[in-house]
Design a protein around this motif. Structure first.
Motif, PDB file in Angstrom:
ATOM      1  N   TRP A 144      29.974 -88.818  46.747  1.00  0.00           N
ATOM      2  CA  TRP A 144      28.617 -88.495  47.203  1.00  0.00           C
ATOM      3  C   TRP A 144      28.020 -89.817  47.668  1.00  0.00           C
ATOM      4  O   TRP A 144      27.588 -90.625  46.853  1.00  0.00           O
ATOM      5  CB  TRP A 144      27.859 -87.884  46.032  1.00  0.00           C
ATOM      6  N   ARG A 155      30.794 -83.700  54.742  1.00  0.00           N
ATOM      7  CA  ARG A 155      29.678 -82.774  54.939  1.00  0.00           C
ATOM      8  C   ARG A 155      28.383 -83.553  54.776  1.00  0.00           C
ATOM      9  O   ARG A 155      28.175 -84.220  53.762  1.00  0.00           O
ATOM     10  CB  ARG A 155      29.706 -81.632  53.910  1.00  0.00           C
ATOM     11  N   LEU A 157      24.605 -83.909  53.902  1.00  0.00           N
ATOM     12  CA  LEU A 157      23.635 -83.208  53.058  1.00  0.00           C
ATOM     13  C   LEU A 157      22.202 -83.426  53.547  1.00  0.00           C
ATOM     14  O   LEU A 157      21.430 -82.494  53.640  1.00  0.00           O
ATOM     15  CB  LEU A 157      23.770 -83.679  51.603  1.00  0.00           C
ATOM     16  N   GLU A 278      28.548 -79.451  46.320  1.00  0.00           N
ATOM     17  CA  GLU A 278      27.455 -79.346  47.280  1.00  0.00           C
ATOM     18  C   GLU A 278      26.344 -78.432  46.756  1.00  0.00           C
ATOM     19  O   GLU A 278      25.153 -78.762  46.854  1.00  0.00           O
ATOM     20  CB  GLU A 278      27.978 -78.816  48.611  1.00  0.00           C
ATOM     21  N   SER A 309      22.832 -77.811  55.926  1.00  0.00           N
ATOM     22  CA  SER A 309      23.455 -77.437  54.661  1.00  0.00           C
ATOM     23  C   SER A 309      22.532 -77.640  53.485  1.00  0.00           C
ATOM     24  O   SER A 309      22.757 -77.115  52.408  1.00  0.00           O
ATOM     25  CB  SER A 309      24.729 -78.276  54.435  1.00  0.00           C
TER      26      SER A 309
END
Length: 313
Positions: A144, A155, A157, A278, A309
Motif C-alpha cells: 500500500w 490499483r 486508490l 482494497e 475505486s
C-alpha cells in the motif's frame, strides 16, 4: 535465526540503531549478535570505514544478504505451514508506506482482519523503495504505497494534494479564500518532515519558485513534527491525508505537487487478497476520503482527484 534477522534488519533499515528501534531490542545486543555472526563466518559483513554515511555492505556482506533473504523467507514459510497444519490459515503480508496516516492504517487493518478471519495478516512498514524491494524479493504480497497510473499489478486508490498544515491560531489560518500564496512558505518558521518520500520533489518545486523555507526543525517522527506545528512553532507541507485532527489543511496556490496512493502486488499474488485489502482500505479510509472530497470541492482543486475505486457507491 535471530542473528540472521538482525543482520537483515540492519541492511533493510540502514543502520544498527534504526534496526534496534524497529525490532524493539537494545543496540548493544544487536551489535554483539552481529559481531558473533561475523566471527562465525570469518568475514566482515559491513565496511565500518565508510564514515558517517551509515554502514555499507562489503562484497561478502552483499552476497551473504542475498542468501539470508531467501533463508528467512523459506524459514518463515516452513514455520507458517507447520503452525497452520491443524487449522490452515492463509498468510497475507501487507507493506504500508511509513508516511501513511496511522489512524487510517489502523482502521483499515482492523477491517481486513475482521472481515478475513481465515487470514493471518502481517504488517511491514517502510519507504517506497524498500516496499518495492520487499515485493520483488517475495517478502511481501501487497504494498500500500505510492503508485503511478498505468503500471502493471497496480490499483489506484486516491490522489491527494500537498497542503500547508497550520495551527488554527496561526496568522495564515485567516487567509482570505481559504488558500495562501506559495511565497508564504518562506515567510514563517518551517518544520521539516524528514521522512517525507517526496522531499526532493518539494525542494525542486520551491526552488523553481524562488521560495526558501525558514527551517527551524528537522524531525523524523510524524507525530512529533505535527505536535510542534500544533503548538504554533512552525508550519509544514504535508499530504492531505496525513494532517491530523486539530490542524488546518490549507491550499497553497501555485503548488501543484500531489501523491498517488494505491496497491501494488506480486504477479503471483492472489487477486482475492488484493480485493480484500482494497475493500478494507476503503472502509478504514472512509472519513479521510470524505474530507478529501470536501477539500477538493471547496478549493476547486483538480489535483485532489479521488480514484473511482475509492468513491462510494
Amino acid at each position: 535465526m535471530r542473528p540472521l534477522r538482525f543482520f537483515a534488519a540492519i541492511v533493510d533499515y540502514g543502520g544498527v540503531s534504526k534496526a534496534a528501534e524497529r525490532l524493539n531490542i537494545s543496540q548493544p545486543a544487536m551489535s554483539a549478535a552481529l559481531k558473533v555472526l561475523e566471527q562465525e563466518l570469518g568475514v566482515e559483513l559491513f565496511d565500518r570505514r565508510s564514515g558517517r554515511g551509515g554502514l555499507r555492505l562489503t562484497d561478502e556482506g552483499q552476497r551473504f544478504y542475498q542468501h539470508v533473504v531467501k533463508i528467512l523467507r523459506d524459514y518463515d514459510q516452513a514455520k507458517s505451514e507447520l503452525r497452520d497444519m491443524p487449522t490452515p490459515r492463509r498468510r497475507l503480508r501487507v507493506g504500508v508506506l511509513e508516511t501513511m496516516s496511522s489512524e487510517v492504517v489502523q482502521a483499515s487493518l482492523f477491517a481486513l482482519i475482521e472481515n478475513n478471519p481465515d487470514c493471518r495478516v502481517e504488517l511491514w512498514e517502510g519507504p517506497p523503495s524498500r516496499l518495492s524491494d520487499w515485493l520483488s524479493q517475495g517478502r511481501l504480497d501487497i504494498a500500500w504505497t505510492l503508485v503511478e497510473e498505468g503500471e502493471q499489478q497496480v490499483r489506484v486508490l486516491w490522489q491527494e494534494p500537498f497542503v500547508l498544515a497550520l495551527a488554527p491560531e496561526h496568522i495564515l489560518a485567516s487567509s482570505p479564500g481559504n488558500s495562501v500564496g506559495l511565497d508564504s512558505i518562506g515567510k514563517y518558521p518551517f518544520v521539516f518532515r524528514a521522512r517525507c518520500e517526496m522531499t526532493g520533489a518539494i525542494r525542486v518545486h520551491l526552488r523553481s519558485a524562488g521560495v526558501s523555507p525558514q527551517i527551524m526543525m528537522r524531525i523524523e517522527r510524524e507525530d512529533v513534527a505535527f505536535s510542534f506545528v500544533a503548538k504554533g512553532v512552525g508550519i509544514t507541507l504535508s499530504p492531505f491525508s496525513l494532517v491530523p485532527d486539530g490542524l488546518l489543511p490549507v491550499k497553497v496556490d501555485g503548488f501543484s505537487l500531489q501523491r498517488t496512493i494505491g496497491l501494488r502486488w506480486r504477479e503471483d499474488a492472489f487477486l482475492a487478497s488484493v480485493d480484500a485489502t482494497e475493500k478494507a482500505i476503503e472502509l478504514g479510509a472512509a472519513d479521510m476520503l470524505k474530507g478529501l472530497r470536501e477539500f477538493a470541492s471547496k478549493n476547486g482543486s483538480a489535483s485532489a482527484v479521488i480514484a473511482a475505486s475509492a468513491t462510494p457507491s
